[in-house]
Design a protein around this motif. Structure first.
Motif, PDB file in Angstrom:
ATOM      1  N   ALA A   1       0.834  -1.205   0.000  1.00  0.00           N
ATOM      2  CA  ALA A   1       0.000   0.000   0.000  1.00  0.00           C
ATOM      3  C   ALA A   1       0.867   1.252   0.000  1.00  0.00           C
ATOM      4  O   ALA A   1       0.578   2.230  -0.700  1.00  0.00           O
ATOM      5  CB  ALA A   1      -0.926   0.001   1.211  1.00  0.00           C
ATOM      6  N   ALA A   2       1.940   1.223   0.783  1.00  0.00           N
ATOM      7  CA  ALA A   2       2.842   2.377   0.856  1.00  0.00           C
ATOM      8  C   ALA A   2       3.528   2.622  -0.484  1.00  0.00           C
ATOM      9  O   ALA A   2       3.632   3.770  -0.940  1.00  0.00           O
ATOM     10  CB  ALA A   2       3.887   2.156   1.949  1.00  0.00           C
ATOM     11  N   LEU A   3       3.986   1.545  -1.126  1.00  0.00           N
ATOM     12  CA  LEU A   3       4.685   1.691  -2.407  1.00  0.00           C
ATOM     13  C   LEU A   3       3.748   2.222  -3.493  1.00  0.00           C
ATOM     14  O   LEU A   3       4.133   3.109  -4.267  1.00  0.00           O
ATOM     15  CB  LEU A   3       5.275   0.342  -2.829  1.00  0.00           C
ATOM     16  N   CYS A   4       2.521   1.695  -3.550  1.00  0.00           N
ATOM     17  CA  CYS A   4       1.552   2.195  -4.531  1.00  0.00           C
ATOM     18  C   CYS A   4       1.267   3.679  -4.308  1.00  0.00           C
ATOM     19  O   CYS A   4       1.176   4.458  -5.266  1.00  0.00           O
ATOM     20  CB  CYS A   4       0.252   1.401  -4.429  1.00  0.00           C
ATOM     21  N   SER A   5       1.144   4.068  -3.048  1.00  0.00           N
ATOM     22  CA  SER A   5       0.863   5.469  -2.720  1.00  0.00           C
ATOM     23  C   SER A   5       2.032   6.370  -3.094  1.00  0.00           C
ATOM     24  O   SER A   5       1.841   7.469  -3.626  1.00  0.00           O
ATOM     25  CB  SER A   5       0.571   5.602  -1.218  1.00  0.00           C
ATOM     26  N   ILE A   6       3.244   5.900  -2.819  1.00  0.00           N
ATOM     27  CA  ILE A   6       4.442   6.699  -3.131  1.00  0.00           C
ATOM     28  C   ILE A   6       4.599   6.860  -4.642  1.00  0.00           C
ATOM     29  O   ILE A   6       4.931   7.949  -5.134  1.00  0.00           O
ATOM     30  CB  ILE A   6       5.694   6.041  -2.517  1.00  0.00           C
ATOM     31  N   ILE A   7       4.365   5.784  -5.394  1.00  0.00           N
ATOM     32  CA  ILE A   7       4.457   5.861  -6.857  1.00  0.00           C
ATOM     33  C   ILE A   7       3.452   6.870  -7.392  1.00  0.00           C
ATOM     34  O   ILE A   7       3.782   7.719  -8.224  1.00  0.00           O
ATOM     35  CB  ILE A   7       4.218   4.478  -7.486  1.00  0.00           C
ATOM     36  N   ASP A   8       2.215   6.791  -6.903  1.00  0.00           N
ATOM     37  CA  ASP A   8       1.198   7.750  -7.325  1.00  0.00           C
ATOM     38  C   ASP A   8       1.600   9.176  -6.962  1.00  0.00           C
ATOM     39  O   ASP A   8       1.418  10.112  -7.751  1.00  0.00           O
ATOM     40  CB  ASP A   8      -0.148   7.415  -6.672  1.00  0.00           C
ATOM     41  N   ALA A   9       2.135   9.339  -5.758  1.00  0.00           N
ATOM     42  CA  ALA A   9       2.539  10.673  -5.303  1.00  0.00           C
ATOM     43  C   ALA A   9       3.616  11.261  -6.208  1.00  0.00           C
ATOM     44  O   ALA A   9       3.564  12.452  -6.574  1.00  0.00           O
ATOM     45  CB  ALA A   9       3.041  10.606  -3.860  1.00  0.00           C
ATOM     46  N   LEU A  10       4.583  10.441  -6.600  1.00  0.00           N
ATOM     47  CA  LEU A  10       5.656  10.911  -7.478  1.00  0.00           C
ATOM     48  C   LEU A  10       5.116  11.280  -8.856  1.00  0.00           C
ATOM     49  O   LEU A  10       5.510  12.299  -9.439  1.00  0.00           O
ATOM     50  CB  LEU A  10       6.734   9.829  -7.605  1.00  0.00           C
ATOM     51  N   MET A  11       4.204  10.451  -9.377  1.00  0.00           N
ATOM     52  CA  MET A  11       3.629  10.722 -10.692  1.00  0.00           C
ATOM     53  C   MET A  11       2.761  11.986 -10.679  1.00  0.00           C
ATOM     54  O   MET A  11       2.806  12.798 -11.600  1.00  0.00           O
ATOM     55  CB  MET A  11       2.794   9.525 -11.166  1.00  0.00           C
ATOM     56  N   ILE A  12       1.967  12.134  -9.622  1.00  0.00           N
ATOM     57  CA  ILE A  12       1.115  13.319  -9.498  1.00  0.00           C
ATOM     58  C   ILE A  12       1.963  14.576  -9.388  1.00  0.00           C
ATOM     59  O   ILE A  12       1.682  15.596 -10.032  1.00  0.00           O
ATOM     60  CB  ILE A  12       0.183  13.190  -8.276  1.00  0.00           C
TER      61      ILE A  12
END
Length: 203
Positions: free
Chosen positions: A39-50
């Motif tokens: 969950a943390a990795l998915c959130s971090i990836i999204d955060a970087l892309m956003i």
């Protein structure tokens, strides 16, 4: 705070759509297999892309379509293989993993699978970098990063809610038949997305 609220709403609506990431996070959450780091990795990836999109990097994907083509073909192959594994798994009896001994196995395998499902899906770049980046362009000054922060918050809340909320569904998955249906749903999801990715190249 209007920009922030719009970021939460628009970002959340894009993230909550049924997709490869959500299906994977749901299953790992049900199995209690490395659910927190996933969950943390998915959130971090999204955060970087956003963040990249809000910063104005979306034009790179539009200017260089080769980036999208590589991600589309690579992602389709990855999803077809993962879907086949899920289909194969649906024909073997499974029980609820109380100790997190199932799922992707090791933490390394879980991380690599999460990276593959996330980064090899061009929809991630189109939804976050291009679409959210384009929407953020209507805001000026401090409102633009606030919009991005809202979308990032929506991502974190969604993935952690999906991961931990899956545990409340565990009673439904005490029966092997439930795992069978879940794996076939995941297979259908992965193969559908894969077909959507490669269809334009055959149309």
């Amino acid at each position: 705070m209007q920009a922030f609220i719009q970021g939460v709403g628009i970002g959340g609506s894009l993230i909550m759509a049924v997709g490869a990431q959500n299906a994977f996070v749901l299953k790992q959450g049900l199995m209690r297999s490395h659910s927190l780091p996933i969950a943390a990795l998915c959130s971090i990836i999204d955060a970087l892309m956003i963040t990249a999109g809000v910063a104005g990097l979306g034009h790179l994907i539009v200017t260089f379509p080769l980036i999208k083509d590589i991600a589309s073909i690579g992602g389709a192959i990855f999803l077809l293989v993962y879907g086949a594994r899920a289909l194969k798994s649906s024909f073997s009896e499974q029980v609820m993993a109380q100790e997190g001994n199932h799922g992707t196995g090791t933490l390394k395998a879980a991380v690599l699978t999460t990276l593959g499902i996330s980064l090899l899906n061009p929809h991630l770049y189109l939804d976050t970098v291009v679409l959210l980046g384009s929407i953020s362009a209507q805001f000026e000054g401090a409102d633009r990063p606030l919009f991005g922060a809202g979308a990032v918050l929506a991502s974190f809340v969604w993935f952690f809610s999906l991961s931990f909320g899956a545990r409340y569904l565990s009673p439904l998955f005490q029966k092997p038949k439930a795992w069978c249906y879940l794996d076939r749903f995941i297979c259908l999801t992965m193969w559908t997305i894969a077909c959507v990715l490669i269809w334009p190249y055959f149309a």
